[in-house]
Design a protein around this motif. Structure first.
Motif, PDB file in Angstrom:
ATOM      1  N   LEU A  67       0.822  -1.205   0.000  1.00 30.56           N
ATOM      2  CA  LEU A  67       0.000   0.000   0.000  1.00 30.56           C
ATOM      3  C   LEU A  67       0.858   1.258   0.000  1.00 30.56           C
ATOM      4  CD1 LEU A  67      -3.061   0.567   0.060  1.00 30.56           C
ATOM      5  CD2 LEU A  67      -2.856   0.921   2.523  1.00 30.56           C
ATOM      6  N   SER A  68       2.034   1.184   0.638  1.00 26.61           N
ATOM      7  CA  SER A  68       2.930   2.340   0.658  1.00 26.61           C
ATOM      8  C   SER A  68       3.531   2.607  -0.724  1.00 26.61           C
ATOM      9  CB  SER A  68       4.054   2.120   1.677  1.00 26.61           C
ATOM     10  OG  SER A  68       4.915   1.073   1.270  1.00 26.61           O
ATOM     11  N   HIS A  69       3.453   1.608  -1.613  1.00 21.20           N
ATOM     12  CA  HIS A  69       3.928   1.779  -2.987  1.00 21.20           C
ATOM     13  C   HIS A  69       2.755   1.823  -3.962  1.00 21.20           C
ATOM     14  CE1 HIS A  69       7.497   0.155  -0.894  1.00 21.20           C
ATOM     15  NE2 HIS A  69       8.194   0.846  -1.775  1.00 21.20           N
ATOM     16  N   SER A  70       1.619   2.314  -3.473  1.00 19.30           N
ATOM     17  CA  SER A  70       0.407   2.311  -4.290  1.00 19.30           C
ATOM     18  C   SER A  70       0.550   3.138  -5.563  1.00 19.30           C
ATOM     19  CB  SER A  70      -0.788   2.816  -3.472  1.00 19.30           C
ATOM     20  OG  SER A  70      -0.519   4.106  -2.946  1.00 19.30           O
ATOM     21  N   ASN A  71       1.344   4.231  -5.506  1.00 18.40           N
ATOM     22  CA  ASN A  71       1.531   5.039  -6.705  1.00 18.40           C
ATOM     23  C   ASN A  71       2.242   4.248  -7.800  1.00 18.40           C
ATOM     24  OD1 ASN A  71       0.336   7.114  -5.365  1.00 18.40           O
ATOM     25  ND2 ASN A  71       2.149   8.401  -5.221  1.00 18.40           N
ATOM     26  N   ALA A  72       3.283   3.513  -7.404  1.00 18.20           N
ATOM     27  CA  ALA A  72       4.015   2.699  -8.382  1.00 18.20           C
ATOM     28  C   ALA A  72       3.121   1.598  -8.945  1.00 18.20           C
ATOM     29  CB  ALA A  72       5.258   2.086  -7.732  1.00 18.20           C
ATOM     30  N   ILE A  73       2.295   0.999  -8.072  1.00 17.74           N
ATOM     31  CA  ILE A  73       1.369  -0.036  -8.521  1.00 17.74           C
ATOM     32  C   ILE A  73       0.347   0.554  -9.493  1.00 17.74           C
ATOM     33  CG2 ILE A  73      -0.478  -1.589  -7.764  1.00 17.74           C
ATOM     34  CD1 ILE A  73       1.102  -1.975  -5.162  1.00 17.74           C
ATOM     35  N   ALA A  74      -0.151   1.752  -9.181  1.00 17.64           N
ATOM     36  CA  ALA A  74      -1.127   2.403 -10.047  1.00 17.64           C
ATOM     37  C   ALA A  74      -0.529   2.712 -11.417  1.00 17.64           C
ATOM     38  CB  ALA A  74      -1.637   3.686  -9.393  1.00 17.64           C
ATOM     39  N   ILE A  75       0.715   3.194 -11.440  1.00 21.22           N
ATOM     40  CA  ILE A  75       1.370   3.501 -12.715  1.00 21.22           C
ATOM     41  C   ILE A  75       1.592   2.228 -13.522  1.00 21.22           C
ATOM     42  CG2 ILE A  75       3.512   4.336 -13.762  1.00 21.22           C
ATOM     43  CD1 ILE A  75       3.659   6.390 -11.474  1.00 21.22           C
ATOM     44  N   ALA A  76       2.054   1.161 -12.846  1.00 22.49           N
ATOM     45  CA  ALA A  76       2.247  -0.119 -13.535  1.00 22.49           C
ATOM     46  C   ALA A  76       0.920  -0.632 -14.087  1.00 22.49           C
ATOM     47  CB  ALA A  76       2.858  -1.141 -12.580  1.00 22.49           C
ATOM     48  N   GLY A  77      -0.132  -0.505 -13.281  1.00 24.34           N
ATOM     49  CA  GLY A  77      -1.451  -0.942 -13.733  1.00 24.34           C
ATOM     50  C   GLY A  77      -1.951  -0.142 -14.914  1.00 24.34           C
ATOM     51  N   SER A  78      -1.732   1.169 -14.886  1.00 26.68           N
ATOM     52  CA  SER A  78      -2.194   2.017 -15.989  1.00 26.68           C
ATOM     53  C   SER A  78      -1.436   1.711 -17.275  1.00 26.68           C
ATOM     54  CB  SER A  78      -2.032   3.494 -15.618  1.00 26.68           C
ATOM     55  OG  SER A  78      -0.668   3.820 -15.427  1.00 26.68           O
ATOM     56  N   ILE A  79      -0.138   1.472 -17.168  1.00 28.68           N
ATOM     57  CA  ILE A  79       0.660   1.116 -18.349  1.00 28.68           C
ATOM     58  C   ILE A  79       0.180  -0.220 -18.922  1.00 28.68           C
ATOM     59  CG2 ILE A  79       2.971   0.438 -19.137  1.00 28.68           C
ATOM     60  CD1 ILE A  79       4.094   2.473 -17.126  1.00 28.68           C
ATOM     61  N   PHE A  80      -0.125  -1.162 -18.025  1.00 27.26           N
ATOM     62  CA  PHE A  80      -0.642  -2.457 -18.456  1.00 27.26           C
ATOM     63  C   PHE A  80      -1.962  -2.290 -19.203  1.00 27.26           C
ATOM     64  CE2 PHE A  80      -3.214  -6.282 -17.557  1.00 27.26           C
ATOM     65  CZ  PHE A  80      -2.384  -7.257 -18.105  1.00 27.26           C
ATOM     66  N   ASN A 126      -4.883  -2.939 -10.079  1.00 31.67           N
ATOM     67  CA  ASN A 126      -5.851  -1.848  -9.949  1.00 31.67           C
ATOM     68  C   ASN A 126      -5.834  -1.342  -8.505  1.00 31.67           C
ATOM     69  OD1 ASN A 126      -8.028  -0.116  -9.902  1.00 31.67           O
ATOM     70  ND2 ASN A 126      -9.405  -1.517 -10.950  1.00 31.67           N
ATOM     71  N   PRO A 127      -5.348  -0.132  -8.252  1.00 32.28           N
ATOM     72  CA  PRO A 127      -5.268   0.365  -6.872  1.00 32.28           C
ATOM     73  C   PRO A 127      -6.626   0.488  -6.200  1.00 32.28           C
ATOM     74  CG  PRO A 127      -4.846   2.128  -8.430  1.00 32.28           C
ATOM     75  CD  PRO A 127      -4.852   0.863  -9.218  1.00 32.28           C
ATOM     76  N   ALA A 128      -7.693   0.665  -7.004  1.00 29.38           N
ATOM     77  CA  ALA A 128      -9.028   0.744  -6.419  1.00 29.38           C
ATOM     78  C   ALA A 128      -9.401  -0.575  -5.748  1.00 29.38           C
ATOM     79  CB  ALA A 128     -10.054   1.081  -7.507  1.00 29.38           C
ATOM     80  N   VAL A 129      -8.952  -1.689  -6.325  1.00 27.25           N
ATOM     81  CA  VAL A 129      -9.219  -3.001  -5.727  1.00 27.25           C
ATOM     82  C   VAL A 129      -8.430  -3.153  -4.432  1.00 27.25           C
ATOM     83  CG1 VAL A 129      -9.053  -5.498  -6.074  1.00 27.25           C
ATOM     84  CG2 VAL A 129      -9.721  -4.021  -7.971  1.00 27.25           C
ATOM     85  N   PHE A 130      -7.163  -2.694  -4.436  1.00 32.14           N
ATOM     86  CA  PHE A 130      -6.346  -2.703  -3.218  1.00 32.14           C
ATOM     87  C   PHE A 130      -7.057  -1.946  -2.099  1.00 32.14           C
ATOM     88  CE2 PHE A 130      -2.593  -4.374  -5.228  1.00 32.14           C
ATOM     89  CZ  PHE A 130      -1.792  -4.788  -4.177  1.00 32.14           C
ATOM     90  N   LEU A 131      -7.487  -0.737  -2.410  1.00 37.37           N
ATOM     91  CA  LEU A 131      -8.109   0.105  -1.395  1.00 37.37           C
ATOM     92  C   LEU A 131      -9.439  -0.476  -0.931  1.00 37.37           C
ATOM     93  CD1 LEU A 131      -7.326   3.626  -2.897  1.00 37.37           C
ATOM     94  CD2 LEU A 131      -6.218   2.506  -0.960  1.00 37.37           C
ATOM     95  N   PHE A 132     -10.179  -1.107  -1.849  1.00 40.47           N
ATOM     96  CA  PHE A 132     -11.450  -1.737  -1.489  1.00 40.47           C
ATOM     97  C   PHE A 132     -11.231  -2.799  -0.420  1.00 40.47           C
ATOM     98  CE2 PHE A 132     -14.451  -5.214  -1.880  1.00 40.47           C
ATOM     99  CZ  PHE A 132     -15.680  -4.581  -1.904  1.00 40.47           C
ATOM    100  N   GLY A 214      -2.161  11.415  -5.939  1.00 43.55           N
ATOM    101  CA  GLY A 214      -1.308  10.308  -5.516  1.00 43.55           C
ATOM    102  C   GLY A 214      -1.086  10.256  -4.018  1.00 43.55           C
ATOM    103  N   ASP A 215      -0.952  11.394  -3.382  1.00 46.28           N
ATOM    104  CA  ASP A 215      -0.666  11.416  -1.936  1.00 46.28           C
ATOM    105  C   ASP A 215      -1.829  10.862  -1.125  1.00 46.28           C
ATOM    106  OD1 ASP A 215       1.785  12.520  -2.411  1.00 46.28           O
ATOM    107  OD2 ASP A 215       1.126  14.589  -2.104  1.00 46.28           O
TER     108      ASP A 215
END
Length: 218
Positions: A67-80, A126-132, A214-215
């Motif tokens: 979760l602390s790297h959620s921005n990196a996960i979101a960027i990777a997900g968006s690129i995917f 998908n960071p939304a799934v993480f946060l859910f 992102g923050d």
């Protein structure tokens, strides 16, 4: 027993009707490649949800790190998502048979493995799934603390939710399969174009959200 079942059903309903890239990908996969590919994709999505539930409840320190790297996960997900969208829009071909009807593709094991993994990672990244799952795990754990059997309460909620989502995704594949029988190659080609644009749009929106909010994900 009734309370955790009802809560699991409500959570499953929320997750199954949430508009996101996964629901469009399930329908597109089923329409373009048939029910076998659709069910395989759904299996990947379900495995991803199960992984996240286990991580949230069993490997909490790992989830906190992720979760602390959620921005990196979101960027990777968006690129995917953008990559899949570009492929679908520009390169995805509709294969037809001698009668100019949509051909039923025969999948090899590695093809099905690729479809499974695409469903797994599209949902996982998908960071939304993480946060859910993070938010509801915290809420359900709090509710369970006031019950005689906290662990039983939690797992009834999560298992009910996961089974409901899986069944609803299977229903989407079955419905798409019925529609597929009436599709022409031209219509399927247009669906591929639209699906590609939708995935690209979700990817761009995800990047935009990271850059501007992102923050708030941390």
């Amino acid at each position: 027993m009734i309370a955790p079942l009802m809560k699991g059903l409500v959570l499953g309903l929320i997750l199954s009707i949430s508009v996101g890239p996964v629901i469009f990908a399930i329908i597109k996969q089923s329409l373009a490649n048939g029910h076998k590919a659709g069910y395989t994709f759904v299996a990947g999505v379900s495995a991803s949800d199960i992984s996240l539930v286990l991580v949230c409840n069993v490997f909490t320190s790992f989830f906190t790190t992720a979760l602390s790297h959620s921005n990196a996960i979101a960027i990777a997900g968006s690129i995917f998502l953008i990559g899949v969208g570009i492929y679908t829009f520009f390169f995805k071909k509709v294969i037809v048979d001698e009668d100019n009807k949509i051909e039923i593709k025969k999948f090899r094991k590695r093809d099905l493995a690729g479809i499974f993994l695409s469903g797994y990672f599209m949902n996982m990244l998908n960071p939304a799934v993480f946060l859910f799952w993070f938010a509801w795990t915290a809420a359900i754990t709090g509710d369970a603390a006031s019950t005689p059997n906290p662990n039983q309460y939690k797992w009834i909620v999560f298992i009910t939710c996961l089974v409901f989502v899986l069944l609803s995704d299977i229903a989407k594949v079955a419905l798409a399969g019925k529609l597929r029988e009436r599709l022409t190659p031209t219509i399927l080609h247009r669906i591929n174009k639209l699906s590609g644009l939708i995935l690209i749009g979700f990817g761009i929106a995800l990047i935009w959200g990271v850059l501007n909010f992102g923050d708030q994900l941390k």
